[in-house]
Scaffold this motif. Structure first.
Motif, short mmCIF file in Angstrom:
data_model
loop_
_atom_site.label_atom_id
_atom_site.label_comp_id
_atom_site.label_asym_id
_atom_site.label_seq_id
_atom_site.Cartn_x
_atom_site.Cartn_y
_atom_site.Cartn_z
N VAL A 345 36.38 41.38 19.34
CA VAL A 345 35.40 41.43 18.60
C VAL A 345 34.77 40.27 18.94
O VAL A 345 33.92 39.89 19.32
N ARG A 346 35.81 39.07 19.14
CA ARG A 346 34.73 37.99 19.21
C ARG A 346 34.29 37.83 20.97
O ARG A 346 33.65 37.25 21.13
N GLN A 347 35.42 38.13 21.66
CA GLN A 347 34.22 38.13 23.07
C GLN A 347 33.02 39.46 23.18
O GLN A 347 32.22 39.08 23.38
N ARG A 348 32.70 40.19 22.34
CA ARG A 348 31.31 41.27 21.89
C ARG A 348 30.28 40.44 21.39
O ARG A 348 29.67 40.29 21.52
N ALA A 349 30.91 39.67 20.12
CA ALA A 349 29.37 38.38 19.34
C ALA A 349 29.93 37.66 20.20
O ALA A 349 28.14 37.15 20.78
N MET A 350 29.77 36.75 21.44
CA MET A 350 30.30 36.40 22.46
C MET A 350 28.75 36.63 23.80
O MET A 350 27.82 36.17 24.03
N MET A 351 29.76 37.74 24.02
CA MET A 351 28.30 38.47 24.84
C MET A 351 27.00 38.63 24.08
O MET A 351 26.15 38.56 25.00
N GLN A 352 26.91 39.40 22.80
CA GLN A 352 26.15 39.43 22.53
C GLN A 352 24.95 38.18 22.04
O GLN A 352 23.47 38.28 22.22
N GLU A 353 25.40 37.09 22.07
CA GLU A 353 23.99 35.65 21.92
C GLU A 353 24.47 35.54 23.43
O GLU A 353 23.25 34.61 23.70
N ALA A 354 24.84 35.48 24.48
CA ALA A 354 24.68 35.80 25.60
C ALA A 354 23.33 36.17 26.48
O ALA A 354 22.20 35.36 26.88
N TRP A 355 23.52 37.04 26.02
CA TRP A 355 22.02 38.13 25.75
C TRP A 355 21.47 37.64 25.41
O TRP A 355 19.89 37.81 26.19
N ARG A 356 21.49 37.33 24.56
CA ARG A 356 19.85 36.53 23.25
C ARG A 356 19.72 35.97 24.13
O ARG A 356 18.05 35.59 23.97
N VAL A 357 20.45 35.19 24.79
CA VAL A 357 19.43 33.63 25.09
C VAL A 357 18.87 33.71 26.66
O VAL A 357 18.60 32.95 27.58
N LEU A 358 18.98 35.01 27.30
CA LEU A 358 19.14 35.29 28.96
C LEU A 358 17.35 35.78 28.55
O LEU A 358 17.31 36.48 28.15
N ARG A 359 17.60 35.34 29.71
CA ARG A 359 16.14 35.88 30.25
C ARG A 359 15.71 37.50 31.12
O ARG A 359 16.59 37.84 31.60
N PRO A 360 15.12 38.13 30.83
CA PRO A 360 14.80 39.28 30.86
C PRO A 360 15.16 39.36 32.62
O PRO A 360 14.27 38.68 33.51
N GLY A 361 15.85 39.97 33.35
CA GLY A 361 15.62 40.14 34.90
C GLY A 361 16.92 39.65 35.27
O GLY A 361 17.55 39.29 36.54
N GLY A 362 17.67 38.49 34.10
CA GLY A 362 18.45 37.55 33.82
C GLY A 362 19.87 38.34 34.70
O GLY A 362 19.97 39.14 34.58
N PHE A 363 20.68 37.66 34.56
CA PHE A 363 22.36 37.99 34.97
C PHE A 363 23.67 37.62 33.78
O PHE A 363 23.60 36.31 33.69
N VAL A 364 24.30 37.95 33.48
CA VAL A 364 26.04 37.86 32.80
C VAL A 364 26.67 37.05 33.45
O VAL A 364 26.97 38.90 34.06
N LEU A 365 27.96 37.06 34.05
CA LEU A 365 28.90 37.55 34.23
C LEU A 365 29.91 36.95 33.85
O LEU A 365 30.27 36.20 33.57
N TYR A 366 30.25 38.35 32.91
CA TYR A 366 31.73 38.27 32.12
C TYR A 366 32.75 38.27 32.90
O TYR A 366 33.41 39.37 33.74
N ALA A 367 33.97 37.36 32.52
CA ALA A 367 34.61 37.31 32.75
C ALA A 367 36.00 36.80 31.84
O ALA A 367 36.13 36.00 30.95
N VAL A 368 37.51 37.23 32.34
CA VAL A 368 38.22 37.28 31.82
C VAL A 368 39.49 37.74 32.76
O VAL A 368 39.83 38.42 33.52
#
Length: 410
Positions: A345-368
């Motif tokens: 649940v917490r990881q999904r919340a972090m992903m959603q916030e990362a997606w918000r501040v990411l520019r279109p065309g940008g990249f997120v690397l999710y790692a655990v």
């Protein structure tokens, strides 16, 4: 005899006593082992670490080993003492009489009434062969719920392969950002046996227990400690010159430092919510001479940034650490199936916030460093284009790890 700082170094009996108390804290009260170990003087810590982590790695078979000689369940601290004694008898190649005598002495300090029980049970363990009949989860040295979850996800054979390595002491893995071959030659001249990592072009592996501070170039920031599975993940991130890179949950700073050294023209924002961890993060960045990093004290679920503010994000999210149980075997006793769901649940919340501040065309690397599907694929489901995704199961020379590189539609 007083030591240089005016306090006495604790001897082996004190180390055994510390180990028993730490095991009791982990098993009975779900406290972390590393916190207690860090408070011990170095000579005491070495033996206590060996006993505590050894018992936790081999807990389930040791529990069977001692339980067959018990008529009733002992109180928690006595159980911890018996497990510590059994580990020394089975795996530390110490004379049986010395172990039994030492653990009876420890018993006098924690529960004097149990001296006779401890003496009798440990003598029986010393005189017997290890138990041959173990249930699959006991043979794998995993909690029953964790064994079942992995069996359903990976199959019984894969779980056995993972368990083989999770029982063993881990290698030390370092990342050398510049000149791996030269650094290896320096290490070998200094007497350290090392191997090139197979997963990362920066990785060097050394024997577990190597004193990091004694390796060449430590104070000059020539390397940093990082498992090569994590190195491989960081190397997936496409960083361009002058990019602003967000490293979420950055403490203790290894990945921020590596990004800064690999991409000196980028700006790295190292974000962590725990103010107590920021001084260590700052020290690690200073040692690594990572001058293009700025620290941000913030929660990854509520970033002080506008929408579409950054090009590249690394989210190394807090998790149940199921992929690194050999490094942190207490995690087997600190987490349960409910914790997996809560972390997700917490990881999904972090992903959603990362997606918000990411520019279109940008990249997120999710790692655990967890290999549970609920903390892996399920967290990133529905989040843009999956450019690359990989789960590594624990092996001889690397930890278990999951990463996924995601691209936000332009």
């Amino acid at each position: 005899m007083p030591c240089a700082q005016g306090s006495c170094l604790l001897d082996a009996p004190s180390a055994r006593l510390a180990a028993v108390r730490l095991l009791d804290a982990v098993l009975a009260r779900r406290q972390r082992a590393d916190v207690g170990l860090a408070r011990l003087p170095a000579p005491t810590r070495a033996l206590a670490h060996e006993i505590v982590y050894g018992v936790l790695r081999r807990y389930f078979s040791l529990e069977v080993d001692v339980s067959r000689f018990l008529r009733e369940k002992p109180e928690p601290v006595v159980r911890a003492l018996l497990l510590a004694g059994a580990y020394q008898l089975r795996y530390m190649r110490m004379p049986a009489y010395a172990v039994v005598h030492a653990m009876v002495d420890v018993c006098k300090a924690v529960q004097p009434r149990a001296k006779g029980l401890v003496n009798a049970v440990l003598r029986r363990v010393a005189e017997s062969e290890p138990p041959a009949r173990l249930k699959p989860y006991q043979r794998a040295e995993l909690p029953r719920w964790l064994y079942a979850a992995w069996r359903d996800q990976f199959g019984a054979e894969q779980v056995r392969n993972c368990a083989r390595w999770l029982r063993e002491k881990p290698l030390l893995s370092v990342a050398v950002p510049d000149g791996r071959e030269n650094w290896m030659r320096s290490a070998e001249r200094a007497g350290f046996a090392c191997e090139r990592g197979a997963l990362s072009p920066l990785a060097v592996t050394l024997a577990g227990g190597t004193a990091v501070e004694s390796l060449p170039g430590y104070t000059r920031g020539e390397f940093l400690v990082m498992d090569q599975a994590a190195q491989l993940a960081v190397l997936q991130l496409p960083v361009r010159a002058h990019d602003r890179v967000l490293d979420l949950c950055a403490a203790p700073g290894g990945k921020s430092a590596l990004l800064a050294r690999l991409y000196p023209q980028a700006e790295v924002l190292a974000v962590d919510r725990d103010a107590r961890r920021l001084p260590r993060l700052r020290d690690n960045l200073r040692r690594m001479r990572a001058t293009n990093v700025r620290l941000v004290h913030a929660d990854a679920r509520a970033l002080p940034l506008p929408d579409a503010a950054v090009n590249t994000i690394l989210l190394d999210a807090p998790c149940t650490a199921s992929g690194i149980l050999r490094r942190h075997p207490d995690a087997k006793f600190l987490h349960d199936a409910g914790d997996v769901r809560r972390h997700a649940v917490r990881q999904r919340a972090m992903m959603q916030e990362a997606w918000r501040v990411l520019r279109p065309g940008g990249f997120v690397l999710y790692a655990v460093c967890s290999i549970h599907r609920a903390e892996n694929e399920d967290v990133i489901a529905g989040q843009g284009e999956v450019v690359r995704m990989r789960r590594l199961l624990p092996a001889r020379d690397h930890d278990g790890f999951f990463f996924a590189l995601l691209r936000k539609p332009a």
